[in-house]
Every structure is written in structure tokens, then in C-alpha cells.
Write an enzyme that holds these catalytic residues in place. Sequence first.
Site, mmCIF file in Angstrom:
data_model
loop_
_atom_site.group_PDB
_atom_site.id
_atom_site.type_symbol
_atom_site.label_atom_id
_atom_site.label_comp_id
_atom_site.label_asym_id
_atom_site.label_seq_id
_atom_site.Cartn_x
_atom_site.Cartn_y
_atom_site.Cartn_z
ATOM 1 N N GLY A 146 -14.816 34.184 -17.056
ATOM 2 C CA GLY A 146 -15.594 35.234 -17.434
ATOM 3 C C GLY A 146 -16.692 35.744 -16.248
ATOM 4 O O GLY A 146 -17.848 34.837 -15.986
ATOM 5 N N VAL A 147 -16.377 36.866 -16.033
ATOM 6 C CA VAL A 147 -17.432 37.302 -14.755
ATOM 7 C C VAL A 147 -18.108 38.400 -15.356
ATOM 8 O O VAL A 147 -18.306 39.548 -14.838
ATOM 9 C CB VAL A 147 -16.644 37.687 -13.524
ATOM 10 C CG1 VAL A 147 -16.370 36.207 -12.642
ATOM 11 C CG2 VAL A 147 -15.184 38.257 -13.749
ATOM 12 N N GLY A 148 -18.701 38.457 -16.433
ATOM 13 C CA GLY A 148 -19.521 39.460 -17.124
ATOM 14 C C GLY A 148 -20.923 39.588 -16.501
ATOM 15 O O GLY A 148 -21.116 39.295 -15.205
ATOM 16 N N LYS A 207 -34.434 32.139 -34.855
ATOM 17 C CA LYS A 207 -33.100 32.958 -34.801
ATOM 18 C C LYS A 207 -32.998 33.925 -36.079
ATOM 19 O O LYS A 207 -33.469 33.530 -37.105
ATOM 20 C CB LYS A 207 -32.025 32.320 -34.615
ATOM 21 C CG LYS A 207 -30.760 32.856 -33.912
ATOM 22 C CD LYS A 207 -30.620 32.781 -32.526
ATOM 23 C CE LYS A 207 -29.523 33.498 -31.996
ATOM 24 N NZ LYS A 207 -29.615 33.379 -30.310
ATOM 25 N N VAL A 228 -23.517 37.401 -16.979
ATOM 26 C CA VAL A 228 -24.023 36.131 -15.855
ATOM 27 C C VAL A 228 -22.880 35.816 -14.873
ATOM 28 O O VAL A 228 -23.444 35.327 -13.803
ATOM 29 C CB VAL A 228 -24.219 35.072 -16.855
ATOM 30 C CG1 VAL A 228 -24.548 33.731 -16.088
ATOM 31 C CG2 VAL A 228 -25.164 35.438 -18.009
HETATM 32 P P1 NAD Z 1 -20.652 39.232 -21.077
HETATM 33 O O1 NAD Z 1 -20.344 39.458 -22.351
HETATM 34 O O2 NAD Z 1 -21.353 40.112 -20.178
HETATM 35 O O3 NAD Z 1 -19.727 38.649 -20.178
HETATM 36 C C1 NAD Z 1 -18.671 37.589 -20.662
HETATM 37 C C2 NAD Z 1 -17.353 37.792 -19.883
HETATM 38 O O4 NAD Z 1 -16.470 36.858 -20.451
HETATM 39 C C3 NAD Z 1 -16.883 39.218 -20.071
HETATM 40 O O5 NAD Z 1 -16.582 40.019 -18.908
HETATM 41 C C4 NAD Z 1 -15.431 39.248 -20.861
HETATM 42 O O6 NAD Z 1 -14.600 39.920 -20.642
HETATM 43 C C5 NAD Z 1 -15.147 37.749 -20.327
HETATM 44 N N1 NAD Z 1 -14.188 36.829 -21.223
HETATM 45 C C6 NAD Z 1 -14.016 36.932 -22.740
HETATM 46 N N2 NAD Z 1 -13.186 36.047 -23.218
HETATM 47 C C7 NAD Z 1 -12.610 35.551 -21.954
HETATM 48 C C8 NAD Z 1 -11.433 34.779 -21.804
HETATM 49 N N3 NAD Z 1 -10.856 34.257 -22.951
HETATM 50 N N4 NAD Z 1 -11.235 34.236 -20.524
HETATM 51 C C9 NAD Z 1 -11.929 34.800 -19.368
HETATM 52 N N5 NAD Z 1 -12.963 35.632 -19.738
HETATM 53 C C10 NAD Z 1 -13.323 36.022 -20.627
HETATM 54 O O7 NAD Z 1 -21.704 37.880 -21.477
HETATM 55 P P2 NAD Z 1 -22.830 37.338 -20.590
HETATM 56 O O8 NAD Z 1 -24.067 38.070 -20.838
HETATM 57 O O9 NAD Z 1 -22.535 37.231 -19.166
HETATM 58 O O10 NAD Z 1 -22.998 35.793 -21.211
HETATM 59 C C11 NAD Z 1 -21.760 34.889 -20.742
HETATM 60 C C12 NAD Z 1 -21.840 33.631 -21.915
HETATM 61 O O11 NAD Z 1 -23.199 33.105 -21.621
HETATM 62 C C13 NAD Z 1 -22.166 33.943 -23.293
HETATM 63 O O12 NAD Z 1 -21.552 32.611 -23.893
HETATM 64 C C14 NAD Z 1 -23.639 34.062 -23.670
HETATM 65 O O13 NAD Z 1 -23.878 33.525 -25.152
HETATM 66 C C15 NAD Z 1 -24.048 33.003 -22.392
HETATM 67 N N6 NAD Z 1 -25.470 33.089 -22.454
HETATM 68 C C16 NAD Z 1 -25.936 34.356 -21.728
HETATM 69 C C17 NAD Z 1 -27.113 34.456 -21.189
HETATM 70 C C18 NAD Z 1 -27.555 35.899 -20.752
HETATM 71 O O14 NAD Z 1 -28.955 35.936 -20.104
HETATM 72 N N7 NAD Z 1 -26.791 37.013 -20.546
HETATM 73 C C19 NAD Z 1 -28.057 33.666 -21.571
HETATM 74 C C20 NAD Z 1 -27.861 32.328 -22.220
HETATM 75 C C21 NAD Z 1 -26.270 32.344 -22.462
#
Ligand code: NAD
Length: 364
Positions: free
Chosen positions: A190-192, A93, A194
Site C-alpha cells: 500500500g503506497v497511499g 471515537k 503513508v
Molecule cells: P491510503 O488510503 O492513502 O493508502 C492505502 C493504500 O493501500 C491505497 O493506495 C490503496 O490503493 C492501497 N491498497 C488497498 N488495498 C490494497 C491491497 N490489497 N494491496 C495493496 N495495496 C492496497 O491510506 P493511508 O492514510 O496511507 O493509511 C494507510 C494505513 O495506515 C491505513 O490502515 C490507516 O488506517 C493507517 N494509518 C494511517 C495514518 C495516517 O496518518 N494517514 C495514521 C495511523 C494509521
Amino acid sequence: MEVKTINEINLNENPVLAQMATMGHEQLLFCNDEETGLKAIIAIHSTVLGPSLGGTRMWKYANEMEALNDVLRLSRGMTYKNSISNLNLGGGKAVIIGDSHTMKSEAFFRRFGKFVESLSGKYITAEDVGISPEDMGWVSKETRHVVGLPGKSGDPSPVTALGVYMGMKACAKIQFGSDSLAGKKIAVQGVGHVGEYLVKHLTNEGAEVFISDIYQQTLDRVSSTYNARVVAPQDIYDIDMDIYAPCALGATINDETLAKLKCSIIAGAANNQLRNESIHGQAVMDKGIIYAPDYAINAGGVINCFSEVHGLSSEWAHTKAEEIYQTIYNIVSRSQEEKLPTYQIANAIAEERIKAVGIIDFTK
Ligand code: NAD
């Protein structure tokens, strides 16, 4: 079976080399470039299974100790994630200390790329918090040891969501006797990137999906597209649900939330879901909740990176992410047989694979 847990470290009491020895790190590289203001640390935890791979995080760390603590912990976590996913990759990392909104430039990332290149492939970098595919494009001008580039394997989120969905089904098979999620009440926090893909899988299967997010626009779009019910962020732990899927923040499994949660499965994408691995890993088990260890269920992202390193197809990545079903099934079954928390079983399986290949002492 005694497995050392990964909790906070205190570098004031334990100097750097001693800390590396305790946590089993192979190498640290401190990077400084006066001209661009680059200050970074690259940590290689293990190359026993293959070159170390893990993203670069750019964050306004309060001090160097905080950055060092983070990179040591995260790189060790990558060793476990890559091992349990049966990938021939070690754990590494990088952290860049600074403001990702104001400090970025081509020169900045090219200097960072030169430091990555100096490790001759022992460390392969990728995106993480605060880093974009464009930043990695600049890094790639100085080194080929980088993945997640624009136009290559692309956004890993769909693959991550697929793995989470499959792992969730494996938990359901054990908890409910069937891996069908039809009719199950599932809360996605969290509906970002993933979370949204996960909601799509769940609603396609006929689950009753509840969603929360802190961005109203995202919420409106996802709820109307997939007919999911919106819950206020502070109420997500109180609702009547079968499955809680944390896909936003870490540390949401803690004393306060466990007092409220009524689910029987926790399976989501977020990293570091247990606030304290040993305390809350045991507490979920005591409550009869099946917890899918985060780094095992969310490995779709690193599987996607691996496919880019080896020039494999997206079909290969999808098939490999589907294998997360069996990985989670094995962890949960063994946890129930041995009456040990799932995180401990996951750690042990990851360590067993590394021990079988090379010499690394996990007893310290
Ligand atoms: P992202 O930033 O696209 O989505 C996260 C979402 O969570 C956002 O829409 C944000 O507004 C929302 N959020 C933040 N605080 C919140 C709260 N208190 N309550 C409800 N929603 C809230 O991130 P992502 O890429 O979708 O990743 C999500 C998680 O999965 C992260 O913890 C990331 O480390 C982990 N992860 C992601 C991947 C990947 O492929 N993107 C891989 C492994 C792990």
C-alpha cells in the site's frame, strides 16, 4: 501478567451498559437527527489521561450493532495509543452510520458538531475513514473540539510515516544488531498517503524496496519516483524480504499469510494488523518475527493532532514522532526479556501509565 485482549464482542449476549463495564468505557452518546438523516455514536473510553481524542469514521455499517461494536473497540484502542505515546489524551471515537458518498452536507456535519459540542471538550474529534478536512471544517462551525482542519496541522501522513520509519529502525537494531536499513529488502504493502512517505525514507537510506498497491497509477508514480520494484498484490507475502511493512489494510497477519511470510520484522502503519490479537500476536513471536505493535508505531498521526490541540509546531510533532524509536525499542526489548508477545507488552505499558494516573480496572 494477565492482559485482556481486544477481540470481537457479542452485544446480543451482552447488553450495552454491561459491555461498557466489561471494556471500561466511561460514556456513550447516541446521536439522531431526523432532518439531516444523521445517525452517529460517540464513545468515550477514558479521560483519565486527558480529554478523549479519536477520529470520526463514516461507514455503511450493516446494522447498529456493527457500528456500536466498532466504536467501542476503536475508542478503547485510542486510549492505548494515546497512553503509549505519552500524550495527555484519553481515548474516544465516533462513528456515523451512512454512505459518505451521498449523505454529506453542511447541515449534516453541523448537527454532528453540535453533538460533539454537547460533550464540552471531553471528546475531541478528527478525520478518519470516509471523512475529509472539509467535513471537519463544517463541524468546526459548531464546536472548537475538532482537529485536522484545513490550513491547520495538515495531513498527518508524513508524521505517521516518520514514526513508522523510526520504529522499523528500532526493530532492526534488535533483530540485526544495527538500525541501518541500507541493503535491507523491505516490502511496503500500500503506497497511499503513508506508504509513499515511508518508501521515500527507506530508499533515501539505501534499502531495496518492493511495493504493491491496487491502483496502477499510484504504483507507476511511486515506483518510478523512488526506483522501487513492483510486486503484484497477491504475491507480496511470498517474496524474499527482511521486513514486511503493511500500510494498506488491517488483519493481514493471519494463518494464511504467516504460513508464507519469510521476513524477520513486521513494522507498518496499518491499524489492527493482527487478525486475532492473542493468536497471531503469539504466532509471530513463535516464528521469530519481531512485530512492532500497530498502535504504537503508527502514533505519528495522533501526535500531529495533539500538536494542533495545543498549538505546538510541526517541529515538535516531528521530534515527538522520532521518539517512537525508543518506544518500540523498549517494547521489543521487554518482550524478549519477559518472553511475551510485543502486543501484550505494549498493552501492559499503556495500562501501567493509566493506572499510575487514575483508577481504571483493566483486570476485567
Ligand atoms: P491510503 O488510503 O492513502 O493508502 C492505502 C493504500 O493501500 C491505497 O493506495 C490503496 O490503493 C492501497 N491498497 C488497498 N488495498 C490494497 C491491497 N490489497 N494491496 C495493496 N495495496 C492496497 O491510506 P493511508 O492514510 O496511507 O493509511 C494507510 C494505513 O495506515 C491505513 O490502515 C490507516 O488506517 C493507517 N494509518 C494511517 C495514518 C495516517 O496518518 N494517514 C495514521 C495511523 C494509521
